[in-house]
Design an enzyme around this catalytic site. Structure first.
Site, PDB file in Angstrom:
ATOM      1  N   PHE A   1     -23.313  17.975-123.174  1.00 47.42           N
ATOM      2  CA  PHE A   1     -22.921  18.481-121.860  1.00 47.42           C
ATOM      3  C   PHE A   1     -22.909  17.338-120.840  1.00 47.42           C
ATOM      4  O   PHE A   1     -23.113  16.173-121.166  1.00 47.42           O
ATOM      5  CB  PHE A   1     -23.876  19.602-121.436  1.00 47.42           C
ATOM      6  CG  PHE A   1     -23.423  20.984-121.879  1.00 47.42           C
ATOM      7  CD1 PHE A   1     -22.701  21.169-123.047  1.00 47.42           C
ATOM      8  CD2 PHE A   1     -23.730  22.108-121.116  1.00 47.42           C
ATOM      9  CE1 PHE A   1     -22.282  22.435-123.439  1.00 47.42           C
ATOM     10  CE2 PHE A   1     -23.318  23.376-121.504  1.00 47.42           C
ATOM     11  CZ  PHE A   1     -22.599  23.546-122.666  1.00 47.42           C
TER      12      PHE A   1
ATOM     13  N   ARG B   1     -29.807  21.419-116.532  1.00 47.58           N
ATOM     14  CA  ARG B   1     -28.808  20.473-117.054  1.00 47.58           C
ATOM     15  C   ARG B   1     -28.194  19.541-116.010  1.00 47.58           C
ATOM     16  O   ARG B   1     -28.395  19.656-114.825  1.00 47.58           O
ATOM     17  CB  ARG B   1     -27.687  21.238-117.751  1.00 47.58           C
ATOM     18  CG  ARG B   1     -26.897  22.208-116.890  1.00 47.58           C
ATOM     19  CD  ARG B   1     -25.777  22.837-117.748  1.00 47.58           C
ATOM     20  NE  ARG B   1     -25.026  23.872-117.048  1.00 47.58           N
ATOM     21  CZ  ARG B   1     -25.403  25.143-116.995  1.00 47.58           C
ATOM     22  NH1 ARG B   1     -26.508  25.559-117.559  1.00 47.58           N
ATOM     23  NH2 ARG B   1     -24.646  26.015-116.335  1.00 47.58           N
ATOM     24  N   ASP B   2     -27.374  18.637-116.536  1.00 54.01           N
ATOM     25  CA  ASP B   2     -26.503  17.733-115.775  1.00 54.01           C
ATOM     26  C   ASP B   2     -27.308  16.693-114.974  1.00 54.01           C
ATOM     27  O   ASP B   2     -27.228  16.641-113.745  1.00 54.01           O
ATOM     28  CB  ASP B   2     -25.563  18.535-114.849  1.00 54.01           C
ATOM     29  CG  ASP B   2     -24.807  19.638-115.587  1.00 54.01           C
ATOM     30  OD1 ASP B   2     -24.682  19.536-116.819  1.00 54.01           O
ATOM     31  OD2 ASP B   2     -24.357  20.597-114.937  1.00 54.01           O
TER      32      ASP B   2
ATOM     33  N   ASP C   1     -15.642  18.531-116.823  1.00 55.03           N
ATOM     34  CA  ASP C   1     -16.243  17.632-115.824  1.00 55.03           C
ATOM     35  C   ASP C   1     -16.083  16.127-116.091  1.00 55.03           C
ATOM     36  O   ASP C   1     -16.239  15.695-117.233  1.00 55.03           O
ATOM     37  CB  ASP C   1     -17.758  17.860-115.771  1.00 55.03           C
ATOM     38  CG  ASP C   1     -18.149  19.320-115.796  1.00 55.03           C
ATOM     39  OD1 ASP C   1     -17.281  20.177-115.639  1.00 55.03           O
ATOM     40  OD2 ASP C   1     -19.350  19.572-115.979  1.00 55.03           O
TER      41      ASP C   1
ATOM     42  N   TRP D   1     -11.510  28.302-113.096  1.00 55.63           N
ATOM     43  CA  TRP D   1     -11.521  29.430-114.045  1.00 55.63           C
ATOM     44  C   TRP D   1     -10.706  30.624-113.540  1.00 55.63           C
ATOM     45  O   TRP D   1     -10.713  31.677-114.155  1.00 55.63           O
ATOM     46  CB  TRP D   1     -12.947  29.898-114.380  1.00 55.63           C
ATOM     47  CG  TRP D   1     -13.773  28.866-115.075  1.00 55.63           C
ATOM     48  CD1 TRP D   1     -14.753  28.102-114.521  1.00 55.63           C
ATOM     49  CD2 TRP D   1     -13.702  28.469-116.454  1.00 55.63           C
ATOM     50  NE1 TRP D   1     -15.296  27.244-115.459  1.00 55.63           N
ATOM     51  CE2 TRP D   1     -14.665  27.460-116.652  1.00 55.63           C
ATOM     52  CE3 TRP D   1     -12.912  28.867-117.544  1.00 55.63           C
ATOM     53  CZ2 TRP D   1     -14.863  26.834-117.883  1.00 55.63           C
ATOM     54  CZ3 TRP D   1     -13.118  28.250-118.767  1.00 55.63           C
ATOM     55  CH2 TRP D   1     -14.091  27.251-118.922  1.00 55.63           C
TER      56      TRP D   1
HETATM   57  C1  FRU Z   1     -19.767  22.485-115.263  1.00 55.84           C
HETATM   58  C2  FRU Z   1     -20.490  22.627-116.589  1.00 55.84           C
HETATM   59  C3  FRU Z   1     -21.791  21.846-116.602  1.00 55.84           C
HETATM   60  C4  FRU Z   1     -22.019  21.628-118.072  1.00 55.84           C
HETATM   61  C5  FRU Z   1     -20.621  21.431-118.585  1.00 55.84           C
HETATM   62  C6  FRU Z   1     -20.375  21.973-119.962  1.00 55.84           C
HETATM   63  O1  FRU Z   1     -18.401  22.705-115.368  1.00 55.84           O
HETATM   64  O2  FRU Z   1     -20.722  23.999-116.877  1.00 55.84           O
HETATM   65  O3  FRU Z   1     -22.865  22.473-115.952  1.00 55.84           O
HETATM   66  O4  FRU Z   1     -22.842  20.530-118.336  1.00 55.84           O
HETATM   67  O5  FRU Z   1     -19.757  22.074-117.668  1.00 55.84           O
HETATM   68  O6  FRU Z   1     -19.085  21.672-120.408  1.00 55.84           O
END
Ligand code: FRU
Length: 576
Positions: A200, A264-265, A137, A404
Site C-alpha cells: 500500500f 496506514r500510509d 496514489d 470513485w
Molecule cells: C488511498 C488508499 C490508501 C492506501 C492505498 C491502497 O487511495 O486507499 O489509503 O494505502 O490507497 O491502494
C-alpha cells in the site's frame, strides 16, 4: 508450441511478466509441458510447464549473449503486463513493453510510447498515467541525483484496483516520464489467495546522512474491503540504482489502543533539532479519523507518541472511516497537515472523500493549528491522496485524479492519472496554495485564436490553458466539444462551481466563497484543473464524456471585468 519469434537480446536483459492460464482453458490438450519458453538455439533457458488459473509474476534474466527465441502457446497463456529492460540502460531508455498478440510479439520501446499515449482520445497528454493497468496514489516521491522519482499504487494485471504493487517512473522535469520496472510486490501471491492487500501507500525518506529509503504499509491478505484486515508498516532500502528493494523489514505491527484495522500510509521525516525520526500514519481513533504520531531514534524501532490530529465528530457521523495518506511537512516556518477522509460525504453538497489541509506549528510533538478551520483543498474532488516532497527548495505535490464517482469507460487499457506537478505555498491568510510547476510554459505550442471576443477555437485533443485576471465575479466559462458542453465553470452566488457532462446535479461541486481575482485552467482530454486566486482555491474534475474541445467560451456578467486573458494550445509530454 504454436508461436515462435526471434528476439535480439543483450546480456543482462531482464524480462518480467504476469501470466495465468486463459480462463476457460481448464486442461490444455497437447501441451507437452511447455506453455512459454525462452531458448538459445536448442538450449532451453526458461520454460513454464504449467500455468495457474490466477495471475502470477515471472522473471528471467538473460546471462548469455545473442538472440533468444520466444515460444508460446497463445491458446493457453494469458499475459497481462510484460516488459523487458537492460538494467544499465533503463534509467534513460525505460522498459520496453511487450505484447503477445495474434502470433506476434509486439515490442513498444520508448520511441513507441508517444503513439500509444496519443492514440487514446481520453488519455491526458500533460499528465502521468500508467502505460497500462491500474494506478492510484502517488508514492515515494523524491528527487535523487538530479532526477525526480515517482512510485505509484499499481495493479499490474488489469485496469481495476487489486493486489497492490509499486510502479515506478523517472523524470528530469516533472512532466516527461520514463517508465521503469515495478519496484514493490505484495508479500505473497494475493491472486492465488483470492485476497486483496499488498504494498500500500508510503513515502520516501531522506535520512540524516542524505540516503533515500521508503516507508510503506503492507496490507496483509484481506478478504473484506472495509473491516477485519491487518496493516503493518515496512521499511525498504533500495538498490543504489533505485530499481529494486535491497532490504525490506517490518518496523511496526500494532496501532495504539483505540485504533483498529486502518493504520496506514506512513510519512517519515528526520527532526534534526531533536536528532530523532518522526512518522505520521492515517488511522481512526475510537471511530474518528485521526493522524497518529510515532517516534524513533534509529528509523527501525518505533514508539507511539500521540494522536497528532483527531477529526471533529461531524466527519464520523457523515461516513468518514479514517484518514488516508496524511502528509505533514514544513513550509515557510509553519507545518502543514494534509488528510483525505475516506467515506465522508458532505451533507450540504453530496461530495465525498474530500481532501483537507490545516496549517499550524509543530511544537513538543503537538500540532497547534494557526487557522481555525480545515481548508478544503479541492472543490472538484478529483484530487486525492496528495503527496508532497522537497526538491530544489520547493515543496512539490502530485495527487491522484479520481474520486470513485465516475470512471474510465470499460475497455480502456489503463485507469488512473496524476495531477500536474504543483508547487505549494502559504498565502497571507495561511491558506495552502497550489500552482502548477512552471515547466508547463515550455510545453505551450501556440496561442489560441479568438473567433469572436471571448470565444477561443481549440485544437481538439490538444491540451489547453486559459488564464484570466481582473474582477472576475459572475463569469462563466464553457468548454464545448462536437457533441455538446464538456464542462462549465461559473462564479455564482460568491462561489466557483464546476459541472461536467456526466453530472446529474445530485452532487454540487462548489468552492467556499471567494472574490474571484484570477483563474488559470488546464483542460486535457477530460481532465480539468482549476487554479483560482493564486492557487488558494483549486478544483479538479475528470470527465470521460466529452474530452475533445472545439471551443472555449467566456461569458462575462455585467459585473465582470477581464483585464487580461490568454489561451494556449499545448504539445503532449508524450510527444517526440
Ligand atoms: C488511498 C488508499 C490508501 C492506501 C492505498 C491502497 O487511495 O486507499 O489509503 O494505502 O490507497 O491502494
Amino acid at each position: 508450441m504454436s508461436n515462435i519469434v526471434e528476439l535480439e537480446t543483450a546480456r543482462g536483459t531482464r524480462f518480467e511478466f504476469w501470466a495465468r492460464q486463459k480462463p476457460g482453458k481448464s486442461k490444455p490438450e497437447q501441451t507437452d509441458g511447455e506453455l512459454f519458453a525462452l531458448r538459445s538455439g536448442q538450449r532451453t533457458l526458461y520454460r513454464i510447464a504449467a500455468l495457474p488459473p490466477y495471475f502470477q509474476y515471472y522473471g528471467y534474466t538473460h546471462h548469455a549473449d545473442g538472440p533468444l527465441t520466444v515460444e508460446w502457446d497463445e491458446n493457453v497463456i494469458e499475459m497481462s503486463l510484460f516488459y523487458r529492460y537492460a538494467p544499465a540502460e533503463v534509467a534513460g531508455e525505460g522498459v520496453t513493453f511487450l505484447e503477445l498478440k495474434g502470433g506476434r510479439l509486439v515490442a513498444r520501446p520508448k520511441e513507441a510510447w508517444p503513439a500509444w499515449y496519443q492514440s487514446d482520445p481520453d488519455r491526458p497528454q500533460l499528465r502521468f498515467s500508467p502505460f497500462q493497468a491500474w494506478m492510484n496514489d502517488p508514492n515515494g516521491l523524491c528527487f535523487i541525483d538530479g532526477r525526480y522519482h515517482l512510485f505509484y499504487q499499481f495493479h499490474p494485471v488489469e485496469a481495476e484496483w487489486g493486489p497492490m504493487h509499486w510502479g515506478h517512473a523517472v523524470s528530469d522535469d516533472l512532466y516527461r516520464w520514463t517508465h521503469l520496472p515495478v519496484f514493490l510486490h505484495p508479500e505473497q501471491n494475493l491472486w492465488s489467495l483470492g485476497a486483496t492487500g499488498g504494498a500500500f501507500s508510503g513515502s520516501a525518506f531522506i535520512g540524516p546522512d542524505g540516503g533515500v529509503s521508503f516507508y510503506y504499509t503492507e496490507r496483509l491478505p484481506a478478504y473484506d474491503l472495509f473491516k477485519d484486515y491487518k496493516e503493518v508498516q515496512r521499511h525498504v532500502v533500495p538498490s543504489t540504482d533505485l530499481l529494486r528493494p535491497e532490504a525490506n523489514s517490518l518496523v511496526l505491527i500494532d496501532g495504539p489502543p483505540g485504533s483498529a484495522h486502518d493504520f496506514r500510509d506512513p510519512k517519515v521525516w528526520y527532526d534534526s533539532d531533536r536528532g530523532a525520526y518522526r512518522m505520521v500514519l492515517g488511522a481512526a481513533i475510537d471511530g474518528d479519523p485521526a493522524v497518529l504520531l510515532y517516534g524513533s531514534q534509529n528509523g527501525a524501532d518505533w514508539k507511539y507518541l500521540a494522536v497528532l490530529y483527531r477529526a471533529p465528530e461531524h466527519f464520523r457521523q457523515h461516513g468518514a472511516r479514517c484518514v488516508e495518506c496524511p502528509d505533514f511537512f514544513e513550509l515557510d516556518g509553519r507545518f502543514v497537515l494534509v488528510m483525505g477522509f475516506v467515506g465522508y460525504t458532505e451533507p450540504e453538497t453530496g461530495r465525498h472523500n474530500l481532501l483537507y489541509a490545516q496549517v499550524g506549528l509543530f511544537e513538543d510533538d503537538r500540532f497547534n493549528p494557526l487557522t481555525p478551520a480545515l481548508q478544503e483543498l479541492d472543490f472538484g474532488t478529483d484530487f486525492y491522496a496528495m503527496q508532497s516532497f522537497r526538491a530544489k527548495e520547493r515543496q512539490i505535490a502530485f495527487a491522484w485524479l479520481f474520486n470513485w464517482e465516475f470512471r474510465k469507460p470499460a475497455g480502456s487499457p489503463y485507469s488512473g492519472e496524476l495531477s500536474l506537478p504543483r508547487v505549494l505555498g502559504l498565502d497571507a491568510q495561511l491558506r495552502l496554495t497550489m500552482l502548477p510547476e512552471d515547466g508547463y510554459r515550455t510545453l505551450r505550442s501556440r496561442a489560441l485564436a479568438q473567433a469572436s471576443p471571448g470565444r477561443f477555437i481549440c485544437e481538439p485533443g490538444q491540451p489547453i490553458e486559459l488564464s484570466l485576471t481582473g474582477a472576475l465575479d459572475g463569469i462563466r466559462i464553457v468548454g464545448r466539444g462536437g457533441e455538446g458542453e464538456s464542462f462549465t465553470i461559473a462564479h455564482h452566488a460568491e462561489r466557483l462551481q464546476v459541472s461536467v457532462a456526466e453530472d446529474t446535479g445530485e452532487i454540487e461541486y462548489r468552492s467556499t466563497p471567494l472574490t474571484l481575482e484570477n483563474l488559470r485552467l488546464f483542460f486535457d482530454r477530460g481532465v480539468l484543473e482549476i487554479f483560482a486566486n493564486d492557487g488558494a482555491v483549486c478544483g479538479t474534475r475528470r470527465t470521460y464524456k466529452i474530452t475533445a474541445l472545439t471551443a472555449l467560451e467566456l461569458i462575462p456578467s455585467a459585473a465582470t471585468r477581464v483585464d487580461a486573458c490568454e489561451a494556449w494550445s499545448y504539445h503532449s509530454v508524450w510527444g517526440d
